[in-house]
Design an enzyme around this catalytic site. Structure first.
Site, PDB file in Angstrom:
ATOM      1  CB  ALA A  63      -4.138   6.117  -3.914  1.00 40.69           C
ATOM      2  CD  GLN A 105      -6.698   4.000  -6.826  1.00 40.22           C
ATOM      3  OE1 GLN A 105      -5.809   4.726  -6.382  1.00 40.22           O
ATOM      4  NE2 GLN A 105      -6.672   3.506  -8.062  1.00 40.22           N
ATOM      5  CG  HIS A 180      -4.154   1.385  -6.119  1.00 47.75           C
ATOM      6  ND1 HIS A 180      -3.648   0.719  -7.213  1.00 47.75           N
ATOM      7  CD2 HIS A 180      -3.504   2.588  -6.096  1.00 47.75           C
ATOM      8  CE1 HIS A 180      -2.748   1.477  -7.811  1.00 47.75           C
ATOM      9  NE2 HIS A 180      -2.644   2.619  -7.159  1.00 47.75           N
ATOM     10  CG  ASN A 183      -0.062   1.997 -10.589  1.00 48.39           C
ATOM     11  OD1 ASN A 183      -1.291   1.948 -10.620  1.00 48.39           O
ATOM     12  ND2 ASN A 183       0.653   2.364 -11.641  1.00 48.39           N
ATOM     13  CE1 TYR A 185       2.364   3.084  -3.811  1.00 46.39           C
ATOM     14  CE2 TYR A 185       0.913   3.080  -5.718  1.00 46.39           C
ATOM     15  CZ  TYR A 185       1.893   3.690  -4.954  1.00 46.39           C
ATOM     16  OH  TYR A 185       2.414   4.906  -5.331  1.00 46.39           O
ATOM     17  N   GLY A 324      -5.969  10.528 -17.210  1.00 44.27           N
ATOM     18  CA  GLY A 324      -5.365  11.177 -16.061  1.00 44.27           C
ATOM     19  C   GLY A 324      -4.862  12.582 -16.310  1.00 44.27           C
ATOM     20  NE  ARG A 325       0.200  11.574 -18.330  1.00 45.11           N
ATOM     21  CZ  ARG A 325       0.933  11.144 -19.354  1.00 45.11           C
ATOM     22  NH1 ARG A 325       2.080  11.714 -19.633  1.00 45.11           N
ATOM     23  NH2 ARG A 325       0.508  10.137 -20.103  1.00 45.11           N
TER      24      ARG A 325
END
Length: 372
Positions: A63, A105, A180, A183, A185, A324-325
């Site tokens: 982000a 992003q 984005h 989440n 924001y 992701g991870r």
């Protein structure tokens, strides 16, 4: 069917890109930018190019703040100064040299920020004067009550996103941007009933709560083209006190009112196990939103813990799959999935901030094998 014959590894055209597979590096905050919110080559260039080594990959960045006034967190990058743009361009050029693609992003944290992170010590903004419960994830202090944005400020928010998108594409060389919208924001804060208690044209009804997200998306698409614009949405995130009374109706409205020729729509599924009180949710599904969407759909959430489900989903739907991870710990994730090679385990303590450890020192599978 073998793993390598899965649709997950078939080429697909997305916007202006010719991807060679459907495994996407998800946006991942790593907090390794400098004090001016500029990315830091060579370390960050190595990080991104490692994960772009399979030609035709799509990398989505962490982000990235659209303005200083949005209140970017320490270690998070921006795209609003010449220094930031130049630093990003060095990384984008390196990813392109690998034959892969890169989307930026773009992000406004809204009430998740703190006044100490904003020029002039101004308060963070949000839809309503409601703070996130508990203490800040940024510094050890209670979360602050945001200043509600005025109606006449909304066009400026959309304009800031559009300017950031133009700088990303025209100056830094990104292939496109992902807005984005999830989440917890700013855009997500307007969407969810838990954080938006307004009574004007930006609150109350689903149409009103969706308005800012749709206006931002249109402004960005008008600035750089719909086929270079994408949007991330998270109907069940719960992160940062997000909760909506009617998620299927709310996000169904948003999906059906977006420009249907966006490069892709990125939605976080219910299996996400970060920031959710509800674990292993098998009741909710992205299927209703997928059916409404006319362009490329990207799903994320839960694929790092159950990588086999990425192949299953792509074979069933043709979706792009953002991971992701597992991508943090496996720079050669695409090849590991395609060949059925075992995955490295990720090291959670080095996710947010630090040096090269847990960032660019995860081994490639073939390098591991050559040492045995």
């Amino acid at each position: 069917m073998t793993v390598s014959s899965s649709k997950l590894f078939e080429p697909v055209k997305v916007g202006r890109m010719e991807l060679q597979h459907r495994v996407v590096m998800a946006p991942l905050t790593r907090n390794r930018s400098d004090e001016d919110h500029a990315v830091t080559p060579p370390m960050m260039k190595e990080y991104y190019t490692q994960r772009a080594h399979v030609k035709g990959s799509l990398i989505i960045t962490e982000a990235t703040a659209i303005t200083a006034e949005s209140g970017p967190f320490a270690g998070c990058p921006g795209i609003y100064t010449d220094k930031q743009v130049a630093a990003w361009k060095e990384i984008v050029d390196a990813v392109h040299a690998k034959g892969s693609y890169m989307y930026l992003q773009i992000w406004h944290p809204g009430r998740a920020s703190l006044k100490q992170l904003i020029p002039g010590n101004k308060p963070a903004v949000g839809p309503s004067p409601i703070a996130i419960e508990g203490r800040s994830l940024l510094v050890d202090t209670p979360n602050e009550v945001p200043r509600p944005l005025e109606v006449d400020e909304m066009p400026g928010i959309a304009r800031d996103f559009a300017i950031a998108a133009k700088r990303a594409v025209e100056e830094a060389g990104f292939d496109g941007v992902e807005i984005h919208g999830g989440n917890g924001y700013l855009l997500d804060q307007f969407i969810n009933t838990s954080s938006n208690k307004r009574t004007d044209e930006y609150g109350g009804s689903i149409e009103n709560r969706a308005r800012l997200c749709l206006e931002v998306t249109k402004a960005v698409a008008d600035a750089i083209g719909s086929d270079r614009t994408a949007l991330r949405l998270t109907p069940w995130s719960e992160f940062q006190d997000m909760e909506d009374e009617t998620p299927y109706d709310t996000w169904g409205y948003i999906v059906s009112h977006l420009p249907q020729d966006l490069a892709y729509l990125h939605m976080l599924g219910p299996r996400d196990d970060f920031g959710r009180k509800t674990q292993n949710d098998t009741v909710n599904t992205l299927d209703p939103f997928r059916k409404l969407w006319k362009s490329t759909f990207m799903a994320s959430g839960g694929f790092s813990t159950k990588p086999e489900t990425a192949k299953e989903l792509s074979d069933e739907t043709g979706d792009l799959v953002a991971i992701g991870r597992a991508y943090i710990a496996n720079p050669d994730l695409v090849l590991r999935l395609k060949n059925g090679w075992p995955l490295n385990k990720y090291h959670r303590p080095s996710f947010y901030g630090g040096d090269e450890r847990g960032y660019i020192d995860y081994p490639f599978y073939q390098d591991e094998q050559s040492k045995e």
